[in-house]
Write a protein that holds these residues in place. Structure first.
Motif, PDB file in Angstrom:
ATOM      1  N   PHE A 279      88.033  59.170 -22.178  1.00 18.53           N
ATOM      2  CA  PHE A 279      89.037  60.211 -22.388  1.00 18.53           C
ATOM      3  C   PHE A 279      88.384  61.593 -22.282  1.00 18.53           C
ATOM      4  CE2 PHE A 279      90.528  56.477 -24.711  1.00 18.53           C
ATOM      5  CZ  PHE A 279      91.825  56.363 -24.233  1.00 18.53           C
ATOM      6  N   ASP A 280      88.868  62.405 -21.354  1.00 14.88           N
ATOM      7  CA  ASP A 280      88.284  63.733 -21.122  1.00 14.88           C
ATOM      8  C   ASP A 280      89.136  64.841 -21.737  1.00 14.88           C
ATOM      9  OD1 ASP A 280      86.652  62.227 -19.569  1.00 14.88           O
ATOM     10  OD2 ASP A 280      86.911  63.392 -17.730  1.00 14.88           O
ATOM     11  N   ASP A 281      88.501  65.987 -21.912  1.00 11.42           N
ATOM     12  CA  ASP A 281      89.158  67.285 -22.185  1.00 11.42           C
ATOM     13  C   ASP A 281      89.635  67.482 -23.622  1.00 11.42           C
ATOM     14  OD1 ASP A 281      88.710  67.487 -19.512  1.00 11.42           O
ATOM     15  OD2 ASP A 281      90.799  67.826 -18.929  1.00 11.42           O
ATOM     16  N   GLY A 282      89.498  66.468 -24.480  1.00 10.20           N
ATOM     17  CA  GLY A 282      89.960  66.606 -25.865  1.00 10.20           C
ATOM     18  C   GLY A 282      88.894  67.203 -26.735  1.00 10.20           C
ATOM     19  N   LEU A 327      79.729  64.406 -23.490  1.00 16.23           N
ATOM     20  CA  LEU A 327      79.834  65.847 -23.255  1.00 16.23           C
ATOM     21  C   LEU A 327      80.514  66.150 -21.925  1.00 16.23           C
ATOM     22  CD1 LEU A 327      76.102  66.546 -24.223  1.00 16.23           C
ATOM     23  CD2 LEU A 327      78.107  66.430 -25.766  1.00 16.23           C
ATOM     24  N   HIS A 328      81.456  67.074 -21.984  1.00 17.45           N
ATOM     25  CA  HIS A 328      82.227  67.409 -20.777  1.00 17.45           C
ATOM     26  C   HIS A 328      82.142  68.917 -20.500  1.00 17.45           C
ATOM     27  CE1 HIS A 328      85.003  66.522 -17.651  1.00 17.45           C
ATOM     28  NE2 HIS A 328      86.098  66.985 -18.227  1.00 17.45           N
ATOM     29  N   THR A 329      81.081  69.549 -20.976  1.00 17.82           N
ATOM     30  CA  THR A 329      80.831  71.004 -21.005  1.00 17.82           C
ATOM     31  C   THR A 329      81.722  71.666 -22.040  1.00 17.82           C
ATOM     32  OG1 THR A 329      82.392  71.846 -19.343  1.00 17.82           O
ATOM     33  CG2 THR A 329      80.210  71.068 -18.556  1.00 17.82           C
ATOM     34  N   SER A 331      83.064  74.973 -21.947  1.00 16.60           N
ATOM     35  CA  SER A 331      84.177  75.808 -21.482  1.00 16.60           C
ATOM     36  C   SER A 331      85.088  75.106 -20.481  1.00 16.60           C
ATOM     37  CB  SER A 331      83.642  77.075 -20.817  1.00 16.60           C
ATOM     38  OG  SER A 331      82.974  76.720 -19.603  1.00 16.60           O
ATOM     39  N   HIS A 332      84.546  74.104 -19.771  1.00 15.77           N
ATOM     40  CA  HIS A 332      85.308  73.408 -18.736  1.00 15.77           C
ATOM     41  C   HIS A 332      85.802  74.416 -17.676  1.00 15.77           C
ATOM     42  CE1 HIS A 332      88.131  70.541 -16.878  1.00 15.77           C
ATOM     43  NE2 HIS A 332      87.510  69.598 -17.568  1.00 15.77           N
ATOM     44  N   ASP A 333      85.084  75.541 -17.554  1.00 17.95           N
ATOM     45  CA  ASP A 333      85.491  76.612 -16.636  1.00 17.95           C
ATOM     46  C   ASP A 333      84.648  76.503 -15.366  1.00 17.95           C
ATOM     47  OD1 ASP A 333      85.921  78.945 -15.262  1.00 17.95           O
ATOM     48  OD2 ASP A 333      85.581  80.274 -16.988  1.00 17.95           O
ATOM     49  N   MET A 437      90.673  58.855 -18.028  1.00 19.19           N
ATOM     50  CA  MET A 437      91.910  59.214 -18.709  1.00 19.19           C
ATOM     51  C   MET A 437      91.698  60.540 -19.427  1.00 19.19           C
ATOM     52  SD  MET A 437      92.612  55.521 -20.434  1.00 19.19           S
ATOM     53  CE  MET A 437      94.296  55.102 -20.190  1.00 19.19           C
ATOM     54  N   HIS A 438      92.780  61.109 -19.920  1.00 17.92           N
ATOM     55  CA  HIS A 438      92.704  62.374 -20.646  1.00 17.92           C
ATOM     56  C   HIS A 438      93.463  62.237 -21.959  1.00 17.92           C
ATOM     57  CE1 HIS A 438      91.614  63.488 -16.566  1.00 17.92           C
ATOM     58  NE2 HIS A 438      90.967  64.524 -17.093  1.00 17.92           N
ATOM     59  N   ASP A 439      92.746  62.432 -23.058  1.00 14.95           N
ATOM     60  CA  ASP A 439      93.422  62.220 -24.351  1.00 14.95           C
ATOM     61  C   ASP A 439      94.291  63.398 -24.755  1.00 14.95           C
ATOM     62  OD1 ASP A 439      90.803  63.377 -24.594  1.00 14.95           O
ATOM     63  OD2 ASP A 439      90.890  63.147 -26.765  1.00 14.95           O
TER      64      ASP A 439
HETATM   65 ZN   LIG Z   1      87.992  67.463 -17.396  1.00 16.01          ZN
END
Ligand SMILES: [Zn+2]
Length: 478
Positions: A279-282, A327-329, A331-333, A437-439
């Motif tokens: 699960f990403d971005d959470g 870890l997904h960074t 800032s995700h920028d 997936m993205h939670d």
């Molecule tokens: Zn992402």
């Protein structure tokens, strides 16, 4: 003979049986016959159906049972005049009169209706026995509700008495109707202990590895904590692939028994047929917490690629519940992280610190925003993905792309059904399935339970990513 006659006469005289007496008798008999004649022939006959005196309950409906009238052989029921009313809302005696005929030949009959409270009050309590743990004090309800059809609430009038192992509840209404409820008191434990598994009801063990029994939690109403008193039926042969069902049995002193089962699968060490839910971005409130609930209920572990967004407590919960925090960074920028190697690692270390502050553990498992194959990064720095993938290895990180996309980041607003179909249609038994997936997506949240069920029913197993997990990588394009 003459002696006897004289004697008889003397005796008759002695009792007043002389001529005038006999005449009076005859007159009386004739008079009586006259009355009978008048009553039975010359006046109409009214026959009441039902009783002449009727008692009905307060507020019950009164219905006349009917009558029949005849006069000189003719049916004159129609001509009967009925008078009188019964008000069942008021206790008392009422009369109904039935009249037929005219003048001298009139007949009148009366029916008496008694409106009374003949119903017992009700006590709102079951009649079941009261079971008390042996040696414990007797306990029973002392305040019970009682109602009466006439008096209404009589709860205050209920008498409660305990004697000879019987609790008696008594209540009487204002009309003297009495209700008694007896409840027997038995000093006996009839309740079975509660039982629940510690750990999941569905566990995988690699072939050759020891199966660690986590046990159960059991509590009895009389005997208290019985958690360490269980017996297990069945066993796990950790050298033979297969499914093993363990049945845990717990018994209290009174021999009340309860059981629960756990399924243990002894599985191959290779990762074919494994599903890595990632699960990403959470994290994100409203989605991540529900996803965690579902994973917990299903006994499944997953991997969360977190950023610097979202509340700390959700990351803490992910960690506490055994999931992998990756870890997904921070800032995700894209513009920022893909501008240079330094910029990327500064950002990566920021989220690594965040995770360490929350969990106490340093994570080196990463995923590049957009994946290592992304081409967007060309806009910010030519060849940056090649440099970053190399540099990650140099610095001891491992990165995980995916080989199965749930399609939940494609834009638009897919349905949970679409997410479910995307995943289950792409699962393969002959590989490790790394599912993207993205939670933070509600439709992913809503599809998750069905995806897990499908996986379980079709022989897949779920794992989280560890540093030992083979990297799943895409082709670097920049
Ligand atoms: Zn992402």
């Amino acid at each position: 003979m003459s002696m006897n006659k004289r004697k008889l006469r003397r005796n008759l005289k002695q009792f007043g049986f002389d001529k005038s007496f006999i005449i009076s008798c005859i007159v009386i008999v004739l008079l009586f016959l006259g009355i009978v004649l008048y009553n039975k022939v010359l006046t109409p006959q009214i026959d009441l159906k039902g009783k002449n005196v009727v008692t009905i309950n307060y507020q019950d409906k009164f219905k006349d049972a009917g009558y029949k009238a005849t006069y000189l052989g003719d049916d004159v029921t129609k001509n009967v005049e009925v008078k009188g009313k019964v008000n069942t809302d008021k206790l008392g005696e009422y009369e109904i009169t039935y009249t037929a005929g005219e003048g001298l030949f009139k007949k009148k009959i009366t029916r008496k209706i008694k409106v009374a409270d003949i119903e017992k009050p009700k006590i709102e309590i079951n009649k079941d026995n009261i079971y008390i743990c042996p040696g414990e004090e007797v306990k029973y309800e002392t305040k019970v509700k009682a109602t009466d059809n006439y008096d209404g609430d009589l709860s205050k009038n209920v008498k409660v008495e305990y004697k000879d192992n019987v609790v008696t509840y008594t209540v009487k209404d204002s009309s003297g109707n009495k209700r008694i409820v007896n409840k027997k008191v038995l000093f006996k434990d009839i309740e079975k202990p509660t039982i629940e598994l510690i750990g999941s009801d569905y566990k995988d063990v690699y072939i050759g590895d020891q199966y660690n029994e986590e046990g159960i939690k059991a509590v009895d109403n009389c005997d208290g904590d019985l958690s360490d008193k269980y017996k297990v039926e069945g066993n796990v042969d950790n050298n033979t692939l297969g499914e093993y069902v363990l049945t845990y049995k717990i018994e209290d002193k009174a021999k009340n028994e309860n059981t629960i089962t756990r399924t243990v699968r002894v599985i191959e060490r290779n990762k074919n047929g494994v599903i890595y839910l990632t699960f990403d971005d959470g994290p994100q409130e409203g989605t991540t917490n529900v996803i965690l609930d579902i994973l917990k209920e299903e006994g499944v572990q997953a991997t969360f690629f977190v950023t610097c967004k979202g509340p700390d407590y959700l990351i803490k919960r992910e960690y506490d519940e055994g999931h992998a925090i990756a870890l997904h960074t921070c800032s995700h920028d894209y513009a920022k992280i893909y501008s240079s190697v330094d910029a990327f690692f500064n950002d990566l270390y920021a989220v690594q610190n965040r995770v360490k502050n929350i969990t106490g553990q340093e994570s080196k498992i990463t995923r590049f925003p957009g994946g290592s194959s992304n081409t967007v990064s060309r806009r910010y720095s030519q060849g940056i993905m090649s440099r970053l993938t190399n540099e990650e290895k140099n610095r001891g990180f491992r990165y995980y792309d995916w080989n199965l996309s749930s399609g939940d980041a494609a834009g638009g607003y897919p349905t949970a059904d679409q997410i479910y179909n995307n995943v289950v249609n792409s699962l393969r038994k002959n590989r490790a399935n790394m599912v993207l997936m993205h939670d933070i997506k509600p439709y992913t949240r809503d599809a998750l339970r069905r995806i897990i069920k499908y996986g379980k029913e079709n022989g897949y197993r779920f794992e989280k990513i560890t540093m030992d997990t083979d990297m799943v990588t895409q082709r670097v394009n920049n």
